[in-house]
Motif scaffolding. Structure first.
Motif: not given
Length: 288
Positions: A197-202, A238, A258-261, A263
């Motif tokens: 889930n590292y690509q999302r804003n977690i 990331r 963007s693809s690696c999370g 901002s």
């Protein structure tokens, strides 16, 4: 002859999707020369299969679930199923064999499988084992010789050597799992969550929630196991993925960010320079 695998086929969750044998024979032998890999590095990945390995030349830096180990020349290692790991050469040269096999390859009936295989695979504190004990080295060399020479009933003897290696691990080195050690399973679950889930804003809330622990316990697990924090580990993860993409793709830096999370591309470039000492663009030019 064993297969060579210069570039892994990985899914977004870092699972390896290369053919690791076939359903009728779920076992594959690989020979890896890390000098053939970009930056002499095999990126983080995992697979449902177990892995026996033997370093033939140089020393191997093996990272399992965030912890680093040096596997020396003429040393045997075992990586458990579903363990996130990466390989890097210590120095200019590192070559090793890896026997990757599914639990079904051992072919045990269900009762024996529950006794001799399941406790190993489910032991969260037994991600990695390595040794220079002569029993392990002799069996491994014999297995490799059988597979490469393919003489006579080599396939059955190869199978016997793999079973013998498994029983050596089970009899002599499988650790007792105390209630405290069982809690270490949490860090493994959180690392797998990050890799998927590292690509999302977690954030820490999600990471902790996935393992069913509080934020405080999450920080404690990372400090105890990795001497880090979940935030720092996530940033490093990331950045590792981004560095791979900088080298192995022609994507623009804002796409990689963007693809690696990250901002923004500006934040990505700033952090990249802090870690690697140069901008992503300069890093691509210097290492291609």
């Amino acid at each position: 002859m064993p297969k060579t695998n210069v570039r892994l086929r990985l899914g977004p969750d870092r699972k390896q999707h290369d053919w690791l044998g076939v359903p009728e024979y779920p076992c594959e032998l690989f020979y890896t020369d890390l000098s053939k890999h970009s930056m002499r590095y095999m990126p983080e990945h995992w697979h449902n299969e177990m892995e026996f390995g033997f370093v033939t030349d140089g020393n191997l830096l093996l990272t399992c679930n965030g912890a680093e180990y040096i596997i020396e020349e003429n040393q045997f290692y075992f990586i458990n199923a579903n363990v996130l790991h990466s390989m890097k050469s210590v120095g200019n040269t590192c070559c090793f064999y890896s026997i990757v096999f599914h639990e079904n390859f051992l072919g045990l009936p269900e009762q024996l499988k529950k006794k001799y295989i399941t406790p190993v695979i489910n032991n969260g504190s037994f991600s990695l084992f390595f040794t220079k004990e002569q029993e392990f080295l002799l069996l491994t060399r014999n297995a490799l010789r059988c597979y490469e020479e393919k003489e006579g009933n080599y396939d059955f003897y190869f199978y016997q050597y793999i079973c013998s290696l498994w029983m050596l691990i089970y009899d002599k080195h499988l650790p007792f799992v105390s209630p405290e050690e069982k809690t270490d399973q949490r860090i493994r679950e959180m690392l797998l969550f990050i890799s998927a889930n590292y690509q999302r804003n977690i954030g820490v809330d999600e990471i902790a929630g996935f393992a069913g622990v509080s934020k405080r316990e999450c920080f404690r697990c990372f400090k105890r196991q990795l001497n880090s924090s979940p935030n720092i580990y996530l940033l490093q993860f990331r950045m590792n993925r981004a560095a791979e993409m900088v080298l192995l793709t022609d994507q623009k830096m804002n796409q990689i960010a963007s693809s690696c999370g990250f901002s923004s591309a500006t934040y990505f470039s700033t952090k990249f320079k802090e870690i690697y000492g140069m901008t992503p663009k300069a890093y691509r030019e210097a290492n291609r």
